[in-house]
Scaffold this active site. Structure first.
Site, PDB file in Angstrom:
ATOM      1  N   HIS A   8       0.833  -1.210   0.000  1.00 20.42           N
ATOM      2  CA  HIS A   8       0.000   0.000   0.000  1.00 20.42           C
ATOM      3  C   HIS A   8       0.867   1.258   0.000  1.00 20.42           C
ATOM      4  CE1 HIS A   8       0.452  -0.681   4.457  1.00 20.42           C
ATOM      5  NE2 HIS A   8       0.598   0.626   4.469  1.00 20.42           N
ATOM      6  N   HIS A  81       4.019   7.286   3.464  1.00 14.28           N
ATOM      7  CA  HIS A  81       4.940   6.138   3.437  1.00 14.28           C
ATOM      8  C   HIS A  81       4.543   5.181   2.315  1.00 14.28           C
ATOM      9  CE1 HIS A  81       1.672   4.598   6.053  1.00 14.28           C
ATOM     10  NE2 HIS A  81       1.988   3.416   5.578  1.00 14.28           N
ATOM     11  N   GLU A 130       7.634   1.261   5.112  1.00 11.14           N
ATOM     12  CA  GLU A 130       7.052   0.260   6.024  1.00 11.14           C
ATOM     13  C   GLU A 130       7.266  -1.111   5.409  1.00 11.14           C
ATOM     14  OE1 GLU A 130       2.864   0.841   6.670  1.00 11.14           O
ATOM     15  OE2 GLU A 130       2.584  -1.129   7.569  1.00 11.14           O
TER      16      GLU A 130
END
Ligand SMILES: CC[C@H](C(=O)O)C(=O)SCCNC(=O)CCNC(=O)[C@H](O)C(C)(C)COP(=O)(O)OP(=O)(O)OC[C@H]1O[C@@H](n2cnc3c(N)ncnc32)[C@H](O)[C@@H]1OP(=O)(O)O
Ligand SMILES: [Co+2]
Length: 139
Positions: A8, A81, A130
């Site tokens: 994502h 992110h 991440e």
């Protein structure tokens, strides 16, 4: 460490409802999941499906949220992110540490219910990355 798929793109926003309307009405997003709070991570989250990944809208739950500073600096929100899947988060942490990258905090359960960690943006050319352990089949 094997870098997996882009799970994502994290977009910080002062208002998830406002951002949902933008993706739905301006860009024609058709698969908007129900927003939910993730108090352990200090954010409200809403996933929007795209054909090959997801948009993760994140809104701070309080001034103590890890994204409160980001929103203070970027009041309209913005790209926060990117999240990649890895087969084993502990192997990834060990390899990153061995290469001198700062892994932020301990692995914890993220919005998809698997272990996640973050690499300090200063060690990734200015991008907050991440890493998320690949969900097991059927989860
Ligand atoms: C976990 C649920 C969900 C999921 O996918 O499962 C999420 O993804 S929730 C996402 C929210 N949680 C986090 O972001 C946790 C990790 N983040 C942090 O620990 C902090 O945000 C941190 C350390 C990256 C920055 O902390 P803070 O903003 O308080 O510190 P500074 O303002 O001093 O920033 C230090 C330095 O980093 C630059 N910075 C900050 N945020 C970002 C960013 N998103 N992308 C790139 N760079 C960033 C900031 O500009 C400072 O740089 P400097 O040159 O010193 O000004
Ligand atoms: Co995320």
């Amino acid at each position: 460490m094997n870098l997996g798929r882009l799970n994502h793109i994290g977009i910080a926003t002062p208002s998830i409802e406002t951002s949902i309307a933008l993706y739905r009405d301006l860009l024609g997003a058709t698969r908007v999941h129900a927003p939910f709070d993730l108090p352990a991570q200090g954010v409200r989250v809403c996933f929007i499906d795209t054909p090959n990944t997801q948009i993760e809208l994140i809104e701070p739950l309080s001034d103590e949220s890890p994204i409160a500073g980001f929103i203070a600096k970027n009041p309209a929100g913005g790209q926060h992110h990117i999240c990649f899947e890895v087969p084993d988060i502990h192997v990834a942490i060990a390899e990153l540490g061995a290469k001198g990258a700062r892994v932020l905090g301990e692995p914890r359960i993220g919005a998809h219910g698997t272990l996640i960690v973050f690499v300090h943006p200063k060690d990734m050319g200015g991008t907050l990355v991440e890493l998320m352990e690949t969900p097991r089949e059927g989860h």
